[in-house]
Design a protein around this motif. Structure first.
Motif, PDB file in Angstrom:
ATOM      1  N   TYR B  67       0.848  -1.197   0.000  1.00 51.62           N
ATOM      2  CA  TYR B  67       0.000   0.000   0.000  1.00 51.62           C
ATOM      3  C   TYR B  67       0.878   1.241   0.000  1.00 51.62           C
ATOM      4  O   TYR B  67       1.781   1.373   0.831  1.00 51.62           O
ATOM      5  CB  TYR B  67      -0.892   0.038   1.242  1.00 51.62           C
ATOM      6  N   GLY B  68       0.596   2.151  -0.900  1.00 54.95           N
ATOM      7  CA  GLY B  68       1.289   3.436  -0.913  1.00 54.95           C
ATOM      8  C   GLY B  68       0.324   4.541  -0.535  1.00 54.95           C
ATOM      9  O   GLY B  68      -0.831   4.513  -0.940  1.00 54.95           O
ATOM     10  N   VAL B  69       0.787   5.489   0.253  1.00 53.71           N
ATOM     11  CA  VAL B  69      -0.058   6.607   0.659  1.00 53.71           C
ATOM     12  C   VAL B  69       0.514   7.908   0.113  1.00 53.71           C
ATOM     13  O   VAL B  69       1.707   7.991  -0.182  1.00 53.71           O
ATOM     14  CB  VAL B  69      -0.185   6.696   2.200  1.00 53.71           C
ATOM     15  N   PRO B  70      -0.330   8.944  -0.025  1.00 53.82           N
ATOM     16  CA  PRO B  70       0.187  10.236  -0.493  1.00 53.82           C
ATOM     17  C   PRO B  70       1.254  10.767   0.453  1.00 53.82           C
ATOM     18  O   PRO B  70       1.257  10.475   1.634  1.00 53.82           O
ATOM     19  CB  PRO B  70      -1.053  11.134  -0.494  1.00 53.82           C
ATOM     20  N   GLY B  71       2.168  11.582  -0.076  1.00 51.64           N
ATOM     21  CA  GLY B  71       3.250  12.101   0.750  1.00 51.64           C
ATOM     22  C   GLY B  71       2.919  13.391   1.473  1.00 51.64           C
ATOM     23  O   GLY B  71       3.588  13.753   2.450  1.00 51.64           O
ATOM     24  N   GLN B  72       1.891  14.099   1.011  1.00 51.08           N
ATOM     25  CA  GLN B  72       1.599  15.414   1.591  1.00 51.08           C
ATOM     26  C   GLN B  72       0.813  15.276   2.892  1.00 51.08           C
ATOM     27  O   GLN B  72      -0.068  14.430   3.020  1.00 51.08           O
ATOM     28  CB  GLN B  72       0.785  16.259   0.601  1.00 51.08           C
ATOM     29  N   ASP B  73       1.109  16.162   3.832  1.00 48.87           N
ATOM     30  CA  ASP B  73       0.463  16.134   5.148  1.00 48.87           C
ATOM     31  C   ASP B  73      -1.052  16.291   5.070  1.00 48.87           C
ATOM     32  O   ASP B  73      -1.767  15.786   5.942  1.00 48.87           O
ATOM     33  CB  ASP B  73       1.026  17.245   6.041  1.00 48.87           C
ATOM     34  N   ARG B  74      -1.539  16.953   4.039  1.00 50.01           N
ATOM     35  CA  ARG B  74      -2.992  17.172   3.981  1.00 50.01           C
ATOM     36  C   ARG B  74      -3.757  15.871   3.757  1.00 50.01           C
ATOM     37  O   ARG B  74      -4.954  15.801   3.976  1.00 50.01           O
ATOM     38  CB  ARG B  74      -3.371  18.189   2.898  1.00 50.01           C
ATOM     39  N   PHE B  75      -3.036  14.816   3.405  1.00 47.85           N
ATOM     40  CA  PHE B  75      -3.686  13.512   3.245  1.00 47.85           C
ATOM     41  C   PHE B  75      -3.374  12.580   4.422  1.00 47.85           C
ATOM     42  O   PHE B  75      -3.431  11.351   4.290  1.00 47.85           O
ATOM     43  CB  PHE B  75      -3.233  12.854   1.942  1.00 47.85           C
ATOM     44  N   ASP B  76      -3.071  13.149   5.582  1.00 51.28           N
ATOM     45  CA  ASP B  76      -2.650  12.304   6.695  1.00 51.28           C
ATOM     46  C   ASP B  76      -3.768  11.378   7.195  1.00 51.28           C
ATOM     47  O   ASP B  76      -3.481  10.389   7.872  1.00 51.28           O
ATOM     48  CB  ASP B  76      -2.066  13.125   7.840  1.00 51.28           C
ATOM     49  N   PHE B  77      -5.013  11.678   6.869  1.00 47.42           N
ATOM     50  CA  PHE B  77      -6.094  10.766   7.248  1.00 47.42           C
ATOM     51  C   PHE B  77      -5.920   9.429   6.548  1.00 47.42           C
ATOM     52  O   PHE B  77      -6.274   8.388   7.101  1.00 47.42           O
ATOM     53  CB  PHE B  77      -7.477  11.368   6.923  1.00 47.42           C
ATOM     54  N   MET B  78      -5.350   9.414   5.324  1.00 47.00           N
ATOM     55  CA  MET B  78      -5.061   8.149   4.640  1.00 47.00           C
ATOM     56  C   MET B  78      -3.916   7.424   5.354  1.00 47.00           C
ATOM     57  O   MET B  78      -3.901   6.187   5.415  1.00 47.00           O
ATOM     58  CB  MET B  78      -4.680   8.390   3.174  1.00 47.00           C
ATOM     59  N   TRP B  79      -2.966   8.148   5.901  1.00 42.08           N
ATOM     60  CA  TRP B  79      -1.874   7.524   6.645  1.00 42.08           C
ATOM     61  C   TRP B  79      -2.429   6.715   7.815  1.00 42.08           C
ATOM     62  O   TRP B  79      -1.990   5.590   8.069  1.00 42.08           O
ATOM     63  CB  TRP B  79      -0.902   8.585   7.180  1.00 42.08           C
ATOM     64  N   ARG B  80      -3.365   7.301   8.546  1.00 47.04           N
ATOM     65  CA  ARG B  80      -3.917   6.640   9.730  1.00 47.04           C
ATOM     66  C   ARG B  80      -4.673   5.368   9.327  1.00 47.04           C
ATOM     67  O   ARG B  80      -4.608   4.353  10.024  1.00 47.04           O
ATOM     68  CB  ARG B  80      -4.851   7.574  10.502  1.00 47.04           C
ATOM     69  N   ILE B  81      -5.407   5.442   8.209  1.00 45.83           N
ATOM     70  CA  ILE B  81      -6.178   4.277   7.768  1.00 45.83           C
ATOM     71  C   ILE B  81      -5.248   3.102   7.491  1.00 45.83           C
ATOM     72  O   ILE B  81      -5.473   1.981   7.954  1.00 45.83           O
ATOM     73  CB  ILE B  81      -6.999   4.625   6.505  1.00 45.83           C
ATOM     74  N   PHE B  82      -4.191   3.339   6.750  1.00 46.11           N
ATOM     75  CA  PHE B  82      -3.338   2.224   6.335  1.00 46.11           C
ATOM     76  C   PHE B  82      -2.292   1.857   7.379  1.00 46.11           C
ATOM     77  O   PHE B  82      -1.846   0.709   7.432  1.00 46.11           O
ATOM     78  CB  PHE B  82      -2.700   2.538   4.979  1.00 46.11           C
ATOM     79  N   GLU B  83      -1.914   2.812   8.209  1.00 45.93           N
ATOM     80  CA  GLU B  83      -0.960   2.501   9.284  1.00 45.93           C
ATOM     81  C   GLU B  83      -1.517   1.394  10.178  1.00 45.93           C
ATOM     82  O   GLU B  83      -0.794   0.489  10.608  1.00 45.93           O
ATOM     83  CB  GLU B  83      -0.688   3.761  10.098  1.00 45.93           C
ATOM     84  N   ALA B  84      -2.803   1.463  10.465  1.00 46.05           N
ATOM     85  CA  ALA B  84      -3.428   0.497  11.358  1.00 46.05           C
ATOM     86  C   ALA B  84      -3.377  -0.919  10.786  1.00 46.05           C
ATOM     87  O   ALA B  84      -3.364  -1.897  11.524  1.00 46.05           O
ATOM     88  CB  ALA B  84      -4.874   0.903  11.630  1.00 46.05           C
ATOM     89  N   ARG B  85      -3.349  -1.046   9.469  1.00 48.83           N
ATOM     90  CA  ARG B  85      -3.393  -2.367   8.831  1.00 48.83           C
ATOM     91  C   ARG B  85      -1.999  -2.976   8.647  1.00 48.83           C
ATOM     92  O   ARG B  85      -1.867  -4.170   8.433  1.00 48.83           O
ATOM     93  CB  ARG B  85      -3.993  -2.258   7.429  1.00 48.83           C
ATOM     94  N   ALA B  86      -0.966  -2.111   8.668  1.00 53.25           N
ATOM     95  CA  ALA B  86       0.354  -2.566   8.221  1.00 53.25           C
ATOM     96  C   ALA B  86       1.169  -3.208   9.343  1.00 53.25           C
ATOM     97  O   ALA B  86       1.015  -2.860  10.514  1.00 53.25           O
ATOM     98  CB  ALA B  86       1.130  -1.388   7.638  1.00 53.25           C
ATOM     99  N   VAL B  87       2.041  -4.139   8.952  1.00 52.44           N
ATOM    100  CA  VAL B  87       2.993  -4.724   9.900  1.00 52.44           C
ATOM    101  C   VAL B  87       4.403  -4.228   9.643  1.00 52.44           C
ATOM    102  O   VAL B  87       5.319  -4.498  10.415  1.00 52.44           O
ATOM    103  CB  VAL B  87       2.983  -6.276   9.843  1.00 52.44           C
ATOM    104  N   GLY B  88       4.590  -3.529   8.533  1.00 53.48           N
ATOM    105  CA  GLY B  88       5.915  -3.014   8.212  1.00 53.48           C
ATOM    106  C   GLY B  88       5.814  -1.750   7.384  1.00 53.48           C
ATOM    107  O   GLY B  88       4.805  -1.497   6.729  1.00 53.48           O
TER     108      GLY B  88
END
Lengths: 138, 183
Positions: B67-88
């Motif tokens: 899974y790749g997420v956007p790099g800009q801070d304004r998309f940090d809500f996507m970071w939280r969604i995928f961070e929870a699923r990831a093991v690495g």
């Protein structure tokens, strides 16, 4: 992918859209907020009654539409025209502005007073109007 | 027993996250690209606005979801969604940036929950143009942070190089899994 008009570079365009969104919110039953955004998640114009951040709403709107496009593409349903998020006490409708010149989406929220059909119709009408203004400006 | 791992690619805009997943994926990638209107931040023509998704089969019984997420801070809500699923986490950093240590700090802090519980490797991209050693800068900053994680110089377009980095991460994930134990 749409072409080279940058909607955030034109103050005149932004002002026209701000006024249009204000009318959308005040004249469409049930509509509470409206936000016009670029495909990469920046606010162009907004009319927000809620205390939501326009910049965060803009980013989320672009992400939601992008995911809608990904799934319609995956299922060979062609372009994503709209995404509807059904909350417990309100609904968010995201419609694509059908423009050849710029990637834009319009997010509209409505409370329980509004009907999804009515809000979707109004949002699409305003999206087409915005496209006409882009074509005239670009 | 089939094993599936969810790996997250994060890092600043233009570091090569989408390219890296495209290099690795055995399946046609899911992408969510939009025209980049913020050319002051980066000159690239398009930018990811929701997620990239790919998948690679590492062995007969091991599949990695990328899974790749956007790099800009304004998309940090996507970071939280995928961070929870990831093991690495594969943190990609651009060697051409003005302050690679600041980027390192920023993303390790933003993904601190995943960094604390999961495996992390760092990949420094675009080193051919930079002419400086991003590895040395990152190692120095990691020492200051009292953190240790592998740092690679990689070309995100190279499947071979990306597989080496991903394989290292997967081994780290396996070592952390109490069910799998140390290899």
């Amino acid at each position: 992918m749409a072409g080279k008009f940058n909607p955030r570079a034109s103050k005149v365009f932004q002002a026209m859209c701000s006024e249009a969104l204000r009318q959308l919110v005040t004249e469409t039953p049930g509509v509470e907020d409206a936000c016009l955004v670029t495909g990469d998640g920046f606010e162009i114009a907004s009319a927000l009654n809620k205390s939501a951040s326009a910049s965060r709403l803009a980013a989320m709107t672009s992400s939601m539409h992008a995911l809608g496009s990904a799934i319609t593409g995956e299922l060979k349903l062609k372009e994503c025209k709209s995404v509807i998020v059904d909350g417990e006490i309100g609904t968010i409708v995201v419609v694509r502005v059908p423009s050849r010149h710029a990637e834009m989406m319009l997010a509209v929220t409505c409370g329980k007073r509004g009907t999804i059909g009515g809000v979707l119709f109004a949002a699409r009408q305003h999206a087409r109007w915005i496209d006409e203004r882009v074509t005239a400006t670009a | 027993m089939d094993r599936e791992h969810v790996i997250l690619f994060a890092g600043p805009m233009g570091a090569g996250k989408t390219t890296a997943i495209a290099s690795l994926s055995d399946i046609p990638m899911v992408t969510t690209e939009a025209i980049n209107n913020d050319t002051d931040a980066h000159r690239k023509a398009t930018t990811t606005v929701a997620m990239d998704y790919g998948q690679i089969t590492m062995s007969d019984c091991e599949v990695v979801r990328l899974y790749g997420v956007p790099g800009q801070d304004r998309f940090d809500f996507m970071w939280r969604i995928f961070e929870a699923r990831a093991v690495g986490l594969i943190l990609l950093l651009d060697a051409n940036t003005t302050d690679i240590a600041a980027d390192l700090d920023h993303f390790l802090d933003k993904f601190r929950e995943l960094v604390a519980r999961g495996a992390v490797v760092i990949g420094i991209t675009q080193t051919d143009a930079a002419g400086i050693s991003g590895i040395e800068l990152c190692h120095a900053r990691l020492r200051e942070r009292h953190q240790f994680m592998p740092v690679f110089e990689v070309d995100a377009r190279s499947r071979d190089q990306m597989i080496v980095m991903l394989s290292s991460l997967v081994v780290m994930v396996q070592m952390r899994d109490p069910q799998l134990g140390a290899a």
